[in-house]
Design an enzyme around this catalytic site. Structure first.
Site, PDB file in Angstrom:
ATOM      1  NE  ARG A  55      -8.336 -32.221  11.328  1.00  0.00           N
ATOM      2  CZ  ARG A  55      -8.936 -31.317  11.998  1.00  0.00           C
ATOM      3  NH1 ARG A  55     -10.092 -31.508  12.292  1.00  0.00           N
ATOM      4  NH2 ARG A  55      -8.413 -29.933  12.122  1.00  0.00           N
ATOM      5  CB  THR A  56      -2.062 -34.224  14.018  1.00  0.00           C
ATOM      6  OG1 THR A  56      -2.551 -33.207  13.005  1.00  0.00           O
ATOM      7  CG2 THR A  56      -0.872 -34.914  13.768  1.00  0.00           C
ATOM      8  CE  LYS A  85       6.111 -30.844  39.177  1.00  0.00           C
ATOM      9  NZ  LYS A  85       6.434 -32.081  39.219  1.00  0.00           N
ATOM     10  NE  ARG A 106       0.146 -29.263  16.303  1.00  0.00           N
ATOM     11  CZ  ARG A 106      -0.537 -29.461  15.185  1.00  0.00           C
ATOM     12  NH1 ARG A 106      -0.519 -30.504  14.117  1.00  0.00           N
ATOM     13  NH2 ARG A 106      -1.480 -28.643  14.746  1.00  0.00           N
ATOM     14  CG  HIS A 135       1.615 -31.500   9.911  1.00  0.00           C
ATOM     15  ND1 HIS A 135       2.140 -32.619  10.517  1.00  0.00           N
ATOM     16  CD2 HIS A 135       0.643 -31.394  10.014  1.00  0.00           C
ATOM     17  CE1 HIS A 135       0.880 -33.149  11.122  1.00  0.00           C
ATOM     18  NE2 HIS A 135      -0.035 -32.421  10.738  1.00  0.00           N
TER      19      HIS A 135
END
Lengths: 311, 152
Positions: A55-56, A85, A106, A135
């Site tokens: 959603r975000t 890596k 995020r 958030h």
């Protein structure tokens, strides 16, 4: 109006002053009424999702496209150099910052967005969720929705229900609404998931009224905003979870004595804490709240990336 | 005082951190990375002290601690004094005061905090509570902890 958000990192709602919140809300309202499809033309924005958040991510990406910017990035941290890596987050951010005008991040670890600001060579960083910490754009869209439905952000009675211990949305929203006057808070949660002390202490220090309640019915006739959150199954013992979730299910019967202006919000996803029948009542606002995420994110992106907005 | 002089060799020039609570001297050596220097260090543990009963003492030759370093000592050793020595004479005496912020020294108790990554130095700010206790707030994960939790 001076745009104090220009070139600023958006990491925590605590970093934003009240007039900066107002600036975002004003711009969100303008963009909702009158889209500005070329506002970020020629800008390139990186969307770096080290953990999945559909959603975000889609909300941010939609906001970027609606402003005319281009987007690069990834939606899953398992398939990038950092995990394959062993590259550090600092190096990843340092390199990406040389490609783009802003970075949305995020990440599952708390503090990762703040760390990114130290390696981004002054390219603005937008926190799209760092672990259980912050958030901020969720809080901005919550504030925008509350203001849109109640026409004010002060003198409100707000009930927060569910997982108040780990739910970062309720922490940030409480911190943001504490910047406004005469708001009252009602906290309803299982005993194991009460609001953390640092939030209660902050309210106490600011002399803001808060009450812990046993159920929604006892305060439904007093509140303007009912902010529901999911009781997280993974945090509780199975019997404790069964008791907790059945105690805080919102149905149409619970809303019998609700004020006419009451709006129910939820950061989503909903599991079973709101009965589907509630969706058809005039109080249900969670899907409109999610849609407002586009405007709030458009607003914050454009304010950070373009200096002049208002005459 | 006379007894201490006999037990821990005097230094010609440098800093003497005195009145460190006993058992804390070794902790300070590693936390403040005094052991990473090439300078000569003398340490006395569990020495008699009128003020504390027992104390630790650290002497670092040809090194003058910065104001930041001195104030950070106050977190672990609030009664400590830092003496500057030149030609075996006391030329300055400083009493540490609690700083607003403390970098590098402490470890965030939140195991999911990004500050645990190798390339990062921790950073905490002090928050005074209504009950006058001190909390420490991690600048990265923004979590607040009571001072005792972070220092233990």
């Amino acid at each position: 109006m001076r745009n104090s958000l220009y070139k600023k990192n958006i990491i925590s709602i605590n970093d934003l002053k009240r007039d900066e919140l107002e600036l975002v809300l004003k711009k969100s309202a303008i963009l909702k009424k009158k889209p500005e499809p070329n506002l970020l033309k020629n800008k390139i924005i990186a969307s770096c999702f080290f953990e999945a958040s559909t959603r975000t991510r889609l909300s941010f990406e939609t906001a970027i496209y609606r402003l005319g910017a281009s987007i690069i990035g990834f939606s899953d941290g398992n398939n990038i150099s950092l995990s394959k890596k062993g590259e550090s987050l600092a190096d990843t951010i340092s390199v990406i910052s040389s490609y783009v005008d802003a970075i949305i991040i995020r990440h599952p670890q708390e503090g990762s967005a703040r760390l990114a600001t130290e390696f981004s060579n002054s390219i603005p960083i937008f926190n799209a969720g760092d672990g259980s910490n912050q958030h901020p754009t969720q809080t901005l869209l919550d504030l925008f929705t509350i203001k849109e439905t109640q026409y004010r952000l002060n003198n409100l009675n707000i009930a927060m229900v569910g997982d108040l211990k780990y739910g970062r949305t309720v922490h940030s929203l409480t911190q943001a609404l504490a910047k406004y006057k005469k708001n009252k808070f009602f906290f309803i949660s299982p005993d194991a998931l009460t609001m953390p002390n640092y939030i209660n202490d902050m309210l106490l220090e600011k002399k803001i009224s808060w009450t812990r309640c046993q159920n929604i019915e006892e305060i439904i006739s007093e509140i303007d905003i009912l902010y529901m959150t999911r009781v997280q199954k993974e945090r509780l013992e199975s019997t404790e979870y069964a008791n907790a979730k059945s105690k805080f299910i919102l149905n149409t019967k619970t809303l019998k004595n609700a004020r006419s202006n009451l709006k129910i919000l939820h950061p989503l996803p909903r599991i079973d804490e709101i009965d589907y029948a509630v969706d058809y009542t005039p109080y249900a606002w969670y899907f409109k709240q999610a849609a407002n995420g586009i405007y709030a994110r458009q607003a914050i992106l454009s304010l950070v990336l373009v200096e002049k907005h208002f005459k | 005082m006379q007894i201490n002089k006999l037990q821990v060799e005097a230094i010609k020039c440098g800093s003497v951190i005195d009145h460190i609570p006993s058992q804390i001297g070794f902790k300070l050596l590693s936390l403040f990375r005094f052991t990473e220097t090439e300078k000569r260090i003398t340490i006395g543990l569990n020495l008699p002290s009128k003020k504390l009963g027992k104390k630790d003492i650290i002497k670092i030759e040809n090194t003058f601690l910065s104001e930041d370093q001195i104030n950070q000592l106050a977190v672990y050793a609030p009664c400590a004094t830092v003496n500057y020595i030149d030609q075996y004479n006391l030329v300055g005496k400083i009493f540490p005061t609690l700083p607003k912020k403390i970098d590098r020294i402490l470890i965030c108790p939140n195991s999911n905090c990004i500050s645990h990554d190798n390339c990062i130095n921790s950073s905490f700010i002090f928050i005074k509570k209504l009950d006058k206790n001190m909390n420490l707030k991690c600048q990265y994960c923004e979590k607040e902890f009571s001072k005792n939790i972070v220092l233990s």
